[in-house]
Write a protein that holds these residues in place. Structure first.
Motif, PDB file in Angstrom:
ATOM      1  N   LEU A   1       0.822  -1.205   0.000  1.00 28.71           N
ATOM      2  CA  LEU A   1       0.000   0.000   0.000  1.00 28.71           C
ATOM      3  C   LEU A   1       0.857   1.257   0.000  1.00 28.71           C
ATOM      4  CD1 LEU A   1      -2.828  -0.987   2.479  1.00 28.71           C
ATOM      5  CD2 LEU A   1      -3.149  -0.215   0.132  1.00 28.71           C
ATOM      6  N   LYS A   2       1.897   1.264   0.816  1.00 27.42           N
ATOM      7  CA  LYS A   2       2.761   2.440   0.889  1.00 27.42           C
ATOM      8  C   LYS A   2       3.458   2.689  -0.441  1.00 27.42           C
ATOM      9  CE  LYS A   2       4.864   3.582   4.697  1.00 27.42           C
ATOM     10  NZ  LYS A   2       5.795   3.667   5.835  1.00 27.42           N
ATOM     11  N   HIS A   3       3.984   1.632  -1.059  1.00 26.81           N
ATOM     12  CA  HIS A   3       4.622   1.796  -2.363  1.00 26.81           C
ATOM     13  C   HIS A   3       3.612   2.227  -3.421  1.00 26.81           C
ATOM     14  CE1 HIS A   3       7.936  -0.546  -0.538  1.00 26.81           C
ATOM     15  NE2 HIS A   3       8.663   0.214  -1.334  1.00 26.81           N
ATOM     16  N   GLY A   4       2.402   1.696  -3.352  1.00 30.24           N
ATOM     17  CA  GLY A   4       1.366   2.100  -4.287  1.00 30.24           C
ATOM     18  C   GLY A   4       1.006   3.567  -4.140  1.00 30.24           C
ATOM     19  N   ARG A   5       0.927   4.055  -2.911  1.00 30.45           N
ATOM     20  CA  ARG A   5       0.609   5.463  -2.678  1.00 30.45           C
ATOM     21  C   ARG A   5       1.720   6.360  -3.205  1.00 30.45           C
ATOM     22  NH1 ARG A   5      -1.682   4.466   3.461  1.00 30.45           N
ATOM     23  NH2 ARG A   5      -3.719   3.685   2.807  1.00 30.45           N
ATOM     24  N   ILE A   6       2.962   5.966  -2.978  1.00 30.03           N
ATOM     25  CA  ILE A   6       4.095   6.739  -3.491  1.00 30.03           C
ATOM     26  C   ILE A   6       4.088   6.739  -5.016  1.00 30.03           C
ATOM     27  CG2 ILE A   6       6.624   6.800  -3.651  1.00 30.03           C
ATOM     28  CD1 ILE A   6       6.583   5.681  -0.720  1.00 30.03           C
ATOM     29  N   ALA A   7       3.800   5.593  -5.614  1.00 31.25           N
ATOM     30  CA  ALA A   7       3.756   5.502  -7.077  1.00 31.25           C
ATOM     31  C   ALA A   7       2.625   6.356  -7.643  1.00 31.25           C
ATOM     32  CB  ALA A   7       3.597   4.049  -7.516  1.00 31.25           C
ATOM     33  N   MET A   8       1.473   6.392  -6.965  1.00 29.91           N
ATOM     34  CA  MET A   8       0.380   7.236  -7.441  1.00 29.91           C
ATOM     35  C   MET A   8       0.785   8.711  -7.403  1.00 29.91           C
ATOM     36  SD  MET A   8      -3.164   5.470  -6.117  1.00 29.91           S
ATOM     37  CE  MET A   8      -2.681   4.820  -4.523  1.00 29.91           C
ATOM     38  N   LEU A   9       1.495   9.108  -6.351  1.00 27.89           N
ATOM     39  CA  LEU A   9       1.999  10.488  -6.281  1.00 27.89           C
ATOM     40  C   LEU A   9       3.011  10.750  -7.387  1.00 27.89           C
ATOM     41  CD1 LEU A   9       2.460  10.911  -2.426  1.00 27.89           C
ATOM     42  CD2 LEU A   9       0.829  12.129  -3.873  1.00 27.89           C
ATOM     43  N   ALA A  10       3.872   9.779  -7.666  1.00 29.23           N
ATOM     44  CA  ALA A  10       4.897   9.948  -8.693  1.00 29.23           C
ATOM     45  C   ALA A  10       4.274  10.102 -10.079  1.00 29.23           C
ATOM     46  CB  ALA A  10       5.862   8.759  -8.670  1.00 29.23           C
ATOM     47  N   VAL A  11       3.298   9.278 -10.401  1.00 28.07           N
ATOM     48  CA  VAL A  11       2.633   9.376 -11.708  1.00 28.07           C
ATOM     49  C   VAL A  11       1.902  10.714 -11.810  1.00 28.07           C
ATOM     50  CG1 VAL A  11       0.806   8.414 -13.156  1.00 28.07           C
ATOM     51  CG2 VAL A  11       2.464   6.902 -12.088  1.00 28.07           C
ATOM     52  N   THR A  12       1.217  11.104 -10.748  1.00 23.55           N
ATOM     53  CA  THR A  12       0.525  12.393 -10.743  1.00 23.55           C
ATOM     54  C   THR A  12       1.519  13.535 -10.926  1.00 23.55           C
ATOM     55  OG1 THR A  12      -1.201  11.492  -9.309  1.00 23.55           O
ATOM     56  CG2 THR A  12      -1.026  13.893  -9.436  1.00 23.55           C
ATOM     57  N   GLY A  13       2.673  13.440 -10.264  1.00 22.39           N
ATOM     58  CA  GLY A  13       3.710  14.455 -10.416  1.00 22.39           C
ATOM     59  C   GLY A  13       4.211  14.550 -11.843  1.00 22.39           C
ATOM     60  N   GLN A  14       4.394  13.405 -12.488  1.00 18.27           N
ATOM     61  CA  GLN A  14       4.808  13.401 -13.895  1.00 18.27           C
ATOM     62  C   GLN A  14       3.760  14.095 -14.759  1.00 18.27           C
ATOM     63  OE1 GLN A  14       7.168  12.081 -16.113  1.00 18.27           O
ATOM     64  NE2 GLN A  14       8.633  11.495 -14.563  1.00 18.27           N
ATOM     65  N   ILE A  15       2.502  13.748 -14.565  1.00 13.91           N
ATOM     66  CA  ILE A  15       1.435  14.322 -15.381  1.00 13.91           C
ATOM     67  C   ILE A  15       1.343  15.837 -15.185  1.00 13.91           C
ATOM     68  CG2 ILE A  15      -1.086  14.408 -15.691  1.00 13.91           C
ATOM     69  CD1 ILE A  15      -1.061  11.365 -15.019  1.00 13.91           C
ATOM     70  N   VAL A  16       1.381  16.271 -13.935  1.00 10.31           N
ATOM     71  CA  VAL A  16       1.249  17.698 -13.632  1.00 10.31           C
ATOM     72  C   VAL A  16       2.417  18.493 -14.207  1.00 10.31           C
ATOM     73  CG1 VAL A  16       1.266  19.368 -11.733  1.00 10.31           C
ATOM     74  CG2 VAL A  16      -0.220  17.371 -11.619  1.00 10.31           C
ATOM     75  N   THR A  17       3.637  18.022 -14.004  1.00  5.77           N
ATOM     76  CA  THR A  17       4.785  18.783 -14.507  1.00  5.77           C
ATOM     77  C   THR A  17       4.880  18.733 -16.023  1.00  5.77           C
ATOM     78  OG1 THR A  17       6.236  16.898 -14.059  1.00  5.77           O
ATOM     79  CG2 THR A  17       6.163  18.638 -12.414  1.00  5.77           C
ATOM     80  N   LYS A  18       4.532  17.613 -16.638  1.00  2.49           N
ATOM     81  CA  LYS A  18       4.529  17.542 -18.103  1.00  2.49           C
ATOM     82  C   LYS A  18       3.451  18.448 -18.694  1.00  2.49           C
ATOM     83  CE  LYS A  18       7.744  14.448 -18.987  1.00  2.49           C
ATOM     84  NZ  LYS A  18       8.924  14.713 -19.770  1.00  2.49           N
ATOM     85  N   ALA A  19       2.401  18.717 -17.921  1.00  2.00           N
ATOM     86  CA  ALA A  19       1.351  19.627 -18.371  1.00  2.00           C
ATOM     87  C   ALA A  19       1.775  21.086 -18.228  1.00  2.00           C
ATOM     88  CB  ALA A  19       0.062  19.374 -17.590  1.00  2.00           C
ATOM     89  N   GLY A  20       2.949  21.324 -17.645  1.00  2.00           N
ATOM     90  CA  GLY A  20       3.462  22.686 -17.528  1.00  2.00           C
ATOM     91  C   GLY A  20       3.081  23.399 -16.248  1.00  2.00           C
ATOM     92  N   ILE A  21       2.518  22.694 -15.307  1.00  2.00           N
ATOM     93  CA  ILE A  21       2.128  23.307 -14.036  1.00  2.00           C
ATOM     94  C   ILE A  21       3.319  23.217 -13.082  1.00  2.00           C
ATOM     95  CG2 ILE A  21       0.521  23.219 -12.099  1.00  2.00           C
ATOM     96  CD1 ILE A  21      -1.458  21.846 -14.076  1.00  2.00           C
ATOM     97  N   ARG A  22       3.845  24.361 -12.696  1.00  2.00           N
ATOM     98  CA  ARG A  22       5.018  24.422 -11.812  1.00  2.00           C
ATOM     99  C   ARG A  22       4.798  25.474 -10.734  1.00  2.00           C
ATOM    100  NH1 ARG A  22       9.614  22.032 -14.392  1.00  2.00           N
ATOM    101  NH2 ARG A  22       8.750  20.678 -15.977  1.00  2.00           N
ATOM    102  N   PHE A  23       5.559  25.362  -9.651  1.00  7.73           N
ATOM    103  CA  PHE A  23       5.551  26.400  -8.637  1.00  7.73           C
ATOM    104  C   PHE A  23       6.188  27.654  -9.224  1.00  7.73           C
ATOM    105  CE2 PHE A  23       5.693  22.759  -5.562  1.00  7.73           C
ATOM    106  CZ  PHE A  23       4.474  23.016  -4.967  1.00  7.73           C
ATOM    107  N   PRO A  24       5.727  28.832  -8.816  1.00  8.23           N
ATOM    108  CA  PRO A  24       6.392  30.052  -9.269  1.00  8.23           C
ATOM    109  C   PRO A  24       7.682  30.274  -8.471  1.00  8.23           C
ATOM    110  CG  PRO A  24       4.568  30.595  -7.810  1.00  8.23           C
ATOM    111  CD  PRO A  24       4.539  29.104  -8.004  1.00  8.23           C
ATOM    112  N   GLY A  25       8.551  31.087  -8.991  1.00 14.09           N
ATOM    113  CA  GLY A  25       9.739  31.478  -8.258  1.00 14.09           C
ATOM    114  C   GLY A  25      10.924  30.550  -8.447  1.00 14.09           C
ATOM    115  N   THR A  26      11.837  30.632  -7.474  1.00 11.31           N
ATOM    116  CA  THR A  26      13.083  29.869  -7.557  1.00 11.31           C
ATOM    117  C   THR A  26      13.133  28.797  -6.481  1.00 11.31           C
ATOM    118  OG1 THR A  26      14.218  31.460  -6.127  1.00 11.31           O
ATOM    119  CG2 THR A  26      14.343  31.844  -8.498  1.00 11.31           C
ATOM    120  N   ILE A  27      13.939  27.773  -6.756  1.00 13.55           N
ATOM    121  CA  ILE A  27      14.065  26.661  -5.821  1.00 13.55           C
ATOM    122  C   ILE A  27      15.280  26.820  -4.912  1.00 13.55           C
ATOM    123  CG2 ILE A  27      15.387  25.191  -7.377  1.00 13.55           C
ATOM    124  CD1 ILE A  27      13.752  22.816  -6.268  1.00 13.55           C
TER     125      ILE A  27
END
Length: 150
Positions: free
Chosen positions: A14-40
């Motif tokens: 379950l823990k690995h599945g939850r992390i993987a779901m976050l990772a896939v969502t992160g890929q989709i969001v960043t590939k869609a061009g949605i990023r935090f503003p500013g500098t890291i």
């Protein structure tokens, strides 16, 4: 194997599945061009300059990666466990991190609904593990799975 061993394996799955779901969502969001503003960082690296996947490790400074690892370690040690925050004991089932604090209506569901939702989460986690693995392998092969090759 005994029930405790099975529960431990289910908890880890379950823990690995939850992390993987976050990772896939992160890929989709960043590939869609949605990023935090500013500098890291103080050097002026913008969030938009950081690619997804393994390429991010080349752009993020060592101290930033160390902060990420320390944060994840802290969450693993102190928050994301069945008996976190001094709750009386393990949750209702393996992977139950409510710890008596958050409910979101779970206690109002019937046993059949709870079983269904847990099965859905388990299957979505399994699919996400295969999905992020596929994305990582294709990134290393230099082949994009995203429309338009992004």
């Amino acid at each position: 194997a005994d029930q405790a061993y099975f529960d431990r394996l289910r908890y880890v799955e379950l823990k690995h599945g939850r992390i993987a779901m976050l990772a896939v969502t992160g890929q989709i969001v960043t590939k869609a061009g949605i990023r935090f503003p500013g500098t890291i960082d103080y050097a002026g690296t913008k969030f938009t300059d950081i690619p997804t996947g393994f390429g991010a490790f080349e752009k993020i400074q060592f101290n930033g990666i160390a902060q990420i690892i320390l944060f994840i370690g802290g969450m693993e040690l102190f928050a994301l466990k069945d008996s976190a925050w001094g709750s009386p004991g393990p949750g209702e089932f393996p992977g139950d991190f409510r710890n008596g604090a958050l409910d979101f209506g779970w206690d109002k569901l019937s046993d059949a609904q709870k079983k269904s939702k847990r099965s859905i989460e388990l299957n979505n986690g399994r699919a996400a593990q295969m999905g992020i693995l596929g994305l990582m392998v294709h990134e290393q092969l230099g082949v994009s799975l995203w429309p338009g090759g992004i």
